[in-house]
Design a protein around this motif. Structure first.
Motif, PDB file in Angstrom:
ATOM      1  N   PHE A 110       0.860  -1.191   0.000  1.00  0.00           N
ATOM      2  CA  PHE A 110       0.000   0.000   0.000  1.00  0.00           C
ATOM      3  C   PHE A 110       0.895   1.240   0.000  1.00  0.00           C
ATOM      4  CE2 PHE A 110      -3.111   3.066   1.455  1.00  0.00           C
ATOM      5  CZ  PHE A 110      -4.292   2.602   0.884  1.00  0.00           C
ATOM      6  N   PRO A 111       0.504   2.303  -0.702  1.00  0.00           N
ATOM      7  CA  PRO A 111       1.321   3.522  -0.714  1.00  0.00           C
ATOM      8  C   PRO A 111       1.542   4.071   0.699  1.00  0.00           C
ATOM      9  CG  PRO A 111      -0.316   3.609  -2.448  1.00  0.00           C
ATOM     10  CD  PRO A 111      -0.655   2.414  -1.614  1.00  0.00           C
ATOM     11  N   VAL A 112       2.732   4.583   0.923  1.00  0.00           N
ATOM     12  CA  VAL A 112       3.109   5.116   2.231  1.00  0.00           C
ATOM     13  C   VAL A 112       2.792   6.600   2.284  1.00  0.00           C
ATOM     14  CG1 VAL A 112       5.062   5.545   3.778  1.00  0.00           C
ATOM     15  CG2 VAL A 112       4.923   3.387   2.496  1.00  0.00           C
ATOM     16  N   GLY A 113       2.337   7.061   3.433  1.00  0.00           N
ATOM     17  CA  GLY A 113       2.129   8.487   3.629  1.00  0.00           C
ATOM     18  C   GLY A 113       0.728   8.824   4.089  1.00  0.00           C
ATOM     19  N   GLU A 114       0.517  10.123   4.348  1.00  0.00           N
ATOM     20  CA  GLU A 114      -0.807  10.644   4.707  1.00  0.00           C
ATOM     21  C   GLU A 114      -1.292  11.545   3.592  1.00  0.00           C
ATOM     22  OE1 GLU A 114      -0.666  12.622   8.510  1.00  0.00           O
ATOM     23  OE2 GLU A 114      -1.370  10.800   9.515  1.00  0.00           O
ATOM     24  N   PHE A 115      -2.601  11.525   3.359  1.00  0.00           N
ATOM     25  CA  PHE A 115      -3.184  12.236   2.231  1.00  0.00           C
ATOM     26  C   PHE A 115      -4.437  13.001   2.677  1.00  0.00           C
ATOM     27  CE2 PHE A 115      -1.009   8.430   0.881  1.00  0.00           C
ATOM     28  CZ  PHE A 115      -0.212   8.868  -0.168  1.00  0.00           C
ATOM     29  N   ASP A 116      -4.632  14.172   2.067  1.00  0.00           N
ATOM     30  CA  ASP A 116      -5.813  14.978   2.372  1.00  0.00           C
ATOM     31  C   ASP A 116      -7.060  14.437   1.686  1.00  0.00           C
ATOM     32  OD1 ASP A 116      -4.326  17.115   3.837  1.00  0.00           O
ATOM     33  OD2 ASP A 116      -3.343  17.286   1.882  1.00  0.00           O
ATOM     34  N   LEU A 117      -6.858  13.639   0.641  1.00  0.00           N
ATOM     35  CA  LEU A 117      -7.950  12.952  -0.041  1.00  0.00           C
ATOM     36  C   LEU A 117      -7.459  11.572  -0.444  1.00  0.00           C
ATOM     37  CD1 LEU A 117     -10.705  12.722  -1.545  1.00  0.00           C
ATOM     38  CD2 LEU A 117      -9.553  13.747  -3.537  1.00  0.00           C
ATOM     39  N   VAL A 118      -8.210  10.555  -0.065  1.00  0.00           N
ATOM     40  CA  VAL A 118      -7.972   9.198  -0.576  1.00  0.00           C
ATOM     41  C   VAL A 118      -9.230   8.793  -1.329  1.00  0.00           C
ATOM     42  CG1 VAL A 118      -7.511   6.788  -0.041  1.00  0.00           C
ATOM     43  CG2 VAL A 118      -6.399   8.599   1.289  1.00  0.00           C
ATOM     44  N   SER A 119      -9.053   8.490  -2.611  1.00  0.00           N
ATOM     45  CA  SER A 119     -10.173   8.137  -3.481  1.00  0.00           C
ATOM     46  C   SER A 119     -10.047   6.687  -3.916  1.00  0.00           C
ATOM     47  CB  SER A 119     -10.185   9.058  -4.712  1.00  0.00           C
ATOM     48  OG  SER A 119     -11.169   8.637  -5.644  1.00  0.00           O
ATOM     49  N   ALA A 120     -11.105   5.919  -3.704  1.00  0.00           N
ATOM     50  CA  ALA A 120     -11.176   4.527  -4.160  1.00  0.00           C
ATOM     51  C   ALA A 120     -12.456   4.386  -4.979  1.00  0.00           C
ATOM     52  CB  ALA A 120     -11.182   3.569  -2.973  1.00  0.00           C
ATOM     53  N   CYS A 121     -12.339   4.562  -6.279  1.00  0.00           N
ATOM     54  CA  CYS A 121     -13.503   4.520  -7.163  1.00  0.00           C
ATOM     55  C   CYS A 121     -13.575   3.184  -7.888  1.00  0.00           C
ATOM     56  CB  CYS A 121     -13.438   5.660  -8.187  1.00  0.00           C
ATOM     57  SG  CYS A 121     -13.767   7.289  -7.487  1.00  0.00           S
ATOM     58  N   PHE A 122     -14.647   2.455  -7.648  1.00  0.00           N
ATOM     59  CA  PHE A 122     -14.919   1.182  -8.314  1.00  0.00           C
ATOM     60  C   PHE A 122     -13.804   0.161  -8.062  1.00  0.00           C
ATOM     61  CE2 PHE A 122     -17.046   4.568 -10.738  1.00  0.00           C
ATOM     62  CZ  PHE A 122     -18.359   4.216 -10.431  1.00  0.00           C
ATOM     63  N   LEU A 123     -13.420   0.049  -6.812  1.00  0.00           N
ATOM     64  CA  LEU A 123     -12.386  -0.899  -6.407  1.00  0.00           C
ATOM     65  C   LEU A 123     -13.068  -2.211  -6.025  1.00  0.00           C
ATOM     66  CD1 LEU A 123      -9.240  -0.720  -6.047  1.00  0.00           C
ATOM     67  CD2 LEU A 123      -9.692  -0.508  -3.605  1.00  0.00           C
ATOM     68  N   HIS A 124     -13.508  -2.946  -7.041  1.00  0.00           N
ATOM     69  CA  HIS A 124     -14.170  -4.239  -6.854  1.00  0.00           C
ATOM     70  C   HIS A 124     -13.249  -5.350  -7.341  1.00  0.00           C
ATOM     71  CE1 HIS A 124     -17.811  -2.157  -5.843  1.00  0.00           C
ATOM     72  NE2 HIS A 124     -17.896  -1.589  -7.029  1.00  0.00           N
ATOM     73  N   SER A 125     -13.651  -6.597  -7.084  1.00  0.00           N
ATOM     74  CA  SER A 125     -12.766  -7.682  -7.486  1.00  0.00           C
ATOM     75  C   SER A 125     -13.500  -8.997  -7.657  1.00  0.00           C
ATOM     76  CB  SER A 125     -11.682  -7.890  -6.433  1.00  0.00           C
ATOM     77  OG  SER A 125     -12.257  -8.446  -5.264  1.00  0.00           O
ATOM     78  N   TYR A 126     -12.863  -9.852  -8.434  1.00  0.00           N
ATOM     79  CA  TYR A 126     -13.191 -11.275  -8.443  1.00  0.00           C
ATOM     80  C   TYR A 126     -12.277 -11.968  -7.438  1.00  0.00           C
ATOM     81  CZ  TYR A 126     -15.211 -10.189 -13.031  1.00  0.00           C
ATOM     82  OH  TYR A 126     -15.930  -9.647 -14.056  1.00  0.00           O
ATOM     83  N   GLY A 127     -12.652 -13.172  -7.071  1.00  0.00           N
ATOM     84  CA  GLY A 127     -11.745 -13.988  -6.275  1.00  0.00           C
ATOM     85  C   GLY A 127     -11.557 -13.462  -4.863  1.00  0.00           C
ATOM     86  N   PRO A 144      -5.403  13.958   9.275  1.00  0.00           N
ATOM     87  CA  PRO A 144      -6.420  14.660  10.067  1.00  0.00           C
ATOM     88  C   PRO A 144      -7.062  15.784   9.265  1.00  0.00           C
ATOM     89  CG  PRO A 144      -4.476  14.227  11.394  1.00  0.00           C
ATOM     90  CD  PRO A 144      -4.117  13.837   9.986  1.00  0.00           C
ATOM     91  N   GLY A 145      -8.383  15.828   9.280  1.00  0.00           N
ATOM     92  CA  GLY A 145      -9.127  16.818   8.512  1.00  0.00           C
ATOM     93  C   GLY A 145      -9.357  16.430   7.064  1.00  0.00           C
ATOM     94  N   GLY A 146      -8.793  15.291   6.637  1.00  0.00           N
ATOM     95  CA  GLY A 146      -8.894  14.866   5.245  1.00  0.00           C
ATOM     96  C   GLY A 146     -10.147  14.069   4.957  1.00  0.00           C
ATOM     97  N   VAL A 147     -10.287  13.672   3.690  1.00  0.00           N
ATOM     98  CA  VAL A 147     -11.497  13.035   3.184  1.00  0.00           C
ATOM     99  C   VAL A 147     -11.183  11.676   2.585  1.00  0.00           C
ATOM    100  CG1 VAL A 147     -13.267  13.185   1.361  1.00  0.00           C
ATOM    101  CG2 VAL A 147     -12.753  15.184   2.772  1.00  0.00           C
ATOM    102  N   LEU A 148     -12.050  10.705   2.877  1.00  0.00           N
ATOM    103  CA  LEU A 148     -12.034   9.399   2.225  1.00  0.00           C
ATOM    104  C   LEU A 148     -13.272   9.303   1.348  1.00  0.00           C
ATOM    105  CD1 LEU A 148     -11.005   6.445   1.876  1.00  0.00           C
ATOM    106  CD2 LEU A 148     -12.431   5.854   3.857  1.00  0.00           C
TER     107      LEU A 148
END
Length: 219
Positions: A110-127, A144-148
């Motif tokens: 997983f990427p290292v660090g802190e982010f003001d926005l983390v976006s996970a759009c259509f993160l689906h899977s098989y298996g 802190p203060g950021g958005v998921l």
């Protein structure tokens, strides 16, 4: 499947993620539309730019859209082919200096660090793809203060409601429960279904319902 306005899966087989997606992207010079996800645009256009993480960035449309708006973005995906294409997109858009492209199999790293926005759009899977665990890592990466922002399908499109029936499409409330967030540490900004008008493969009108969960971490 990894696509803007559709679904993302790192693999159709447990051990073939990178190989599968590199092959998929190699089938064509462009797989997706090149346009940012409409729900990302809706939910992020009023945010103050900072550091962003785009999980499953594919060919980079969301990443480039964020970078154009002043964000410094980490775009992460399992496919080297997709990341190479995304880097070309960023260079053409004049925002290459604002983007850090990283290859990750999110089940393993997983990427290292802190982010003001983390976006996970259509993160689906098989298996056996540990989506809930990956989204907990996404929440932990929000500053802190950021958005998921988590956007996902509610099921198949109107013209094929049983499409990808082997994939679990949780509701916003189920995603929120899976995140296992500390009480009082987050505010729910949006938790809703969004019906999108689309055309089917024959060009006829249809719809696809997507789930949106947007949270802000306490400062």
């Amino acid at each position: 499947m990894h696509q803007h306005e559709h679904a993302h899966a790192p693999a159709a087989e447990p051990a073939g993620g990178e190989e599968f997606w590199d092959g998929r992207y190699s089938e064509s010079t462009r797989i997706w539309s090149g346009n940012a996800n409409a729900l990302l645009v809706r939910e992020a256009e009023d945010l103050v730019p900072g550091r962003a993480l785009d999980l499953g960035c594919g060919e980079g449309a969301d990443t480039v859209w964020l970078a154009r708006r002043g964000w410094h973005v980490t775009g992460a995906d399992i496919s080297k082919v997709a990341l190479g294409r995304a880097a070309e997109h960023a260079a053409e858009a004049g925002v290459a200096g604002r983007v850090d492209w990283q290859r990750h199999d999110f089940a393993e790293s997983f990427p290292v660090g802190e982010f003001d926005l983390v976006s996970a759009c259509f993160l689906h899977s098989y298996g056996d793809f540990p989506r809930a665990r990956i989204l907990r890592s996404a929440a932990a990466a929000v500053a802190p203060g950021g958005v998921l922002l988590v956007v996902g399908h509610a099921g198949g499109p109107s013209w094929d409601p049983d499409a990808h029936s082997e994939i679990d499409f949780p509701t916003p409330e189920q995603v929120l429960a899976q995140l296992e967030l500390p009480e009082g540490a987050w505010t729910v900004l949006v938790a809703e279904e969004h019906v999108q008008a689309l055309t089917d493969p024959e060009g006829r009108p249809g719809t696809h319902t997507n789930n949106v969960l947007k949270l802000r971490r306490a400062a």
